[in-house]
Design an enzyme around this catalytic site. Structure first.
Site, PDB file in Angstrom:
ATOM      1  N   GLU A   1      33.256  40.347  34.025  1.00 31.92           N
ATOM      2  CA  GLU A   1      32.740  40.780  35.381  1.00 31.92           C
ATOM      3  C   GLU A   1      34.212  39.865  36.241  1.00 31.92           C
ATOM      4  OE1 GLU A   1      30.366  40.252  33.330  1.00 31.92           O
ATOM      5  OE2 GLU A   1      28.941  42.408  33.546  1.00 31.92           O
TER       6      GLU A   1
ATOM      7  N   ALA B   1      29.463  48.863  32.835  1.00 25.70           N
ATOM      8  CA  ALA B   1      29.012  49.545  33.714  1.00 25.70           C
ATOM      9  C   ALA B   1      30.772  50.524  34.686  1.00 25.70           C
ATOM     10  CB  ALA B   1      29.292  48.888  35.281  1.00 25.70           C
TER      11      ALA B   1
HETATM   12  N1  COA Z   1      34.174  52.256  33.081  1.00 21.02           N
HETATM   13  C1  COA Z   1      34.595  52.920  33.357  1.00 21.02           C
HETATM   14  N2  COA Z   1      35.886  54.106  32.084  1.00 21.02           N
HETATM   15  C2  COA Z   1      35.889  52.829  30.894  1.00 21.02           C
HETATM   16  C3  COA Z   1      35.007  51.471  30.959  1.00 21.02           C
HETATM   17  C4  COA Z   1      34.508  51.239  32.174  1.00 21.02           C
HETATM   18  N3  COA Z   1      33.930  50.402  32.050  1.00 21.02           N
HETATM   19  N4  COA Z   1      35.587  51.344  29.461  1.00 21.02           N
HETATM   20  C5  COA Z   1      36.701  51.825  29.228  1.00 21.02           C
HETATM   21  N5  COA Z   1      36.513  52.811  30.322  1.00 21.02           N
HETATM   22  C6  COA Z   1      37.260  54.314  30.099  1.00 21.02           C
HETATM   23  C7  COA Z   1      39.281  54.310  30.365  1.00 21.02           C
HETATM   24  O1  COA Z   1      39.538  53.829  31.572  1.00 21.02           O
HETATM   25  C8  COA Z   1      39.739  55.144  29.146  1.00 21.02           C
HETATM   26  O2  COA Z   1      39.291  56.502  30.222  1.00 21.02           O
HETATM   27  P1  COA Z   1      40.767  57.598  29.960  1.00 21.02           P
HETATM   28  O3  COA Z   1      40.788  57.628  28.525  1.00 21.02           O
HETATM   29  O4  COA Z   1      40.448  58.329  31.246  1.00 21.02           O
HETATM   30  O5  COA Z   1      41.896  56.321  30.987  1.00 21.02           O
HETATM   31  C9  COA Z   1      38.946  55.313  28.356  1.00 21.02           C
HETATM   32  O6  COA Z   1      37.533  54.504  28.791  1.00 21.02           O
HETATM   33  C10 COA Z   1      39.182  54.466  27.382  1.00 21.02           C
HETATM   34  O7  COA Z   1      39.506  53.212  26.711  1.00 21.02           O
HETATM   35  P2  COA Z   1      41.039  52.184  27.245  1.00 21.02           P
HETATM   36  O8  COA Z   1      40.981  51.143  28.285  1.00 21.02           O
HETATM   37  O9  COA Z   1      42.154  53.388  27.367  1.00 21.02           O
HETATM   38  O10 COA Z   1      40.816  51.755  25.491  1.00 21.02           O
HETATM   39  P3  COA Z   1      41.181  50.528  25.233  1.00 21.02           P
HETATM   40  O11 COA Z   1      41.150  50.677  23.709  1.00 21.02           O
HETATM   41  O12 COA Z   1      43.001  49.959  25.268  1.00 21.02           O
HETATM   42  O13 COA Z   1      40.357  49.383  26.086  1.00 21.02           O
HETATM   43  C11 COA Z   1      38.564  47.742  26.577  1.00 21.02           C
HETATM   44  C12 COA Z   1      39.147  49.003  25.857  1.00 21.02           C
HETATM   45  C13 COA Z   1      37.082  47.658  26.469  1.00 21.02           C
HETATM   46  C14 COA Z   1      39.452  46.979  26.471  1.00 21.02           C
HETATM   47  C15 COA Z   1      39.099  48.151  27.754  1.00 21.02           C
HETATM   48  O14 COA Z   1      38.333  49.918  28.157  1.00 21.02           O
HETATM   49  C16 COA Z   1      38.305  47.706  29.205  1.00 21.02           C
HETATM   50  O15 COA Z   1      38.581  46.934  29.166  1.00 21.02           O
HETATM   51  N6  COA Z   1      37.149  48.252  29.673  1.00 21.02           N
HETATM   52  C17 COA Z   1      36.570  47.580  31.369  1.00 21.02           C
HETATM   53  C18 COA Z   1      35.582  46.341  30.265  1.00 21.02           C
HETATM   54  C19 COA Z   1      34.798  45.687  31.259  1.00 21.02           C
HETATM   55  O16 COA Z   1      35.687  45.655  32.079  1.00 21.02           O
HETATM   56  N7  COA Z   1      33.628  46.405  31.259  1.00 21.02           N
HETATM   57  C20 COA Z   1      32.406  45.565  32.764  1.00 21.02           C
HETATM   58  C21 COA Z   1      32.487  46.248  33.612  1.00 21.02           C
HETATM   59  S1  COA Z   1      31.944  45.340  34.604  1.00 21.02           S
END
Ligand code: COA
Length: 258
Positions: free
Chosen positions: A132, A65
């Site tokens: 989550e 999400a």
């Molecule tokens: N919601 C909103 N934005 C998200 C997102 C999410 N679930 N997952 C990634 N993004 C965004 C990041 O904020 C970033 O945006 P920015 O460039 O404007 O800062 C962009 O996507 C790239 O992500 P980034 O975190 O820089 O990539 P990474 O390779 O370092 O890490 C993940 C990848 C997937 C490990 C990390 O993005 C993450 O932990 N995301 C959240 C996953 C999560 O908790 N999902 C469940 C949500 S309920």
């Protein structure tokens, strides 16, 4: 005009791509609405027999999400969002085969979306998890239910309580995904599978889906009764006559979906 999804057609296959690669295809309100609307259209499109759902770019299927939308949102607001037409229910209730082509991060709501599809085909670069818990919340798109039914309570509990991320091989071992392919072959292999399914009778495919889905929704007795009804319903189709005749005439059937 949809802003967060792309739709392409390859013969009888539709490929629905969630298109927010700079946000790792995170599901915001617009994406949820547009995916649900696209599935509504594809359901009624007679040319389309199988749908592939995927994420844009090389990095993510769906990273969950959109966390930006959580900040400051009240419980009442969140409930209203979740009670609106659910992307997960739309996927699960979609009557044609729906294949998740998992090209990268498949986390949170992304994993739940994949779980709502019928088949999950993963790149060897894909990563899976229900993180989550790290945000102080729990899966809310069916994860606690569908993941548990698919991989069993012990492993589902472990993924949900720890928020740990597993790689594609581990997801395969857990039976979370059907197949894993080298990243470069993912699209070709998924299309191959989709085309194989698209040759079958659309009527029988819909009945088969409904029958298999009823296994998780009913008791064994009710499921067996549902199976008989759905089996019998296939006898009302021209496709059943074509399938049987083609076998007897030693030729390939040409199913019309009637
Ligand atoms: N919601 C909103 N934005 C998200 C997102 C999410 N679930 N997952 C990634 N993004 C965004 C990041 O904020 C970033 O945006 P920015 O460039 O404007 O800062 C962009 O996507 C790239 O992500 P980034 O975190 O820089 O990539 P990474 O390779 O370092 O890490 C993940 C990848 C997937 C490990 C990390 O993005 C993450 O932990 N995301 C959240 C996953 C999560 O908790 N999902 C469940 C949500 S309920």
């Amino acid at each position: 005009m949809a802003e967060t999804i792309l739709l392409e057609q390859q013969g009888r296959i539709a490929i629905l791509t969630i298109n927010r690669p700079d946000k790792l295809n995170a599901l915001n309100i617009a994406t949820r609405r547009e995916v649900a609307e696209a599935l509504d259209e594809l359901r009624d499109d007679k040319e389309i027999r199988v749908v592939i759902l995927t994420g844009a770019g090389d990095k993510a299927f769906v990273a969950g999400a959109d966390i930006n939308e959580f900040a400051g949102r009240t419980a009442v607001e969140q409930r209203a969002v979740m009670k609106a037409k659910s992307i997960f229910t739309a996927a699960e209730d979609f009557p044609k085969p729906l294949i998740a082509m998992i090209n990268g991060f498949c986390l949170g709501g992304g994993c739940e979306l994949a779980l709502s599809c019928d088949l999950r085909i993963a790149s060897d670069r894909a990563r899976f998890g229900q993180p989550e818990i790290n945000l102080g919340i729990i899966p809310g798109g069916g994860g606690t239910q569908r993941l548990t039914r698919l991989i069993g309570e012990g492993k589902a509990m472990q993924l949900i309580l720890t928020g740990e991320i597993v790689d594609a091989q581990e997801a395969y071992r857990l039976r979370l995904v059907n197949e894993v392919y080298p990243h470069a072959e993912l699209r070709e292999k998924t299309l191959e599978l989709a085309n194989k399914i698209a040759e079958k009778s659309p009527v029988a495919l819909a009945m088969a889906k409904a029958a298999v889905k009823s296994a998780a929704r009913t008791t064994l007795r009710e499921g067996l009764d549902a199976e008989i009804d759905l089996f019998a319903l296939c006898f009302s189709s021209e496709d059943k006559e074509e399938g049987v005749r083609a076998f007897l005439e030693k030729r390939k059937p040409d199913f019309k979906g009637r």
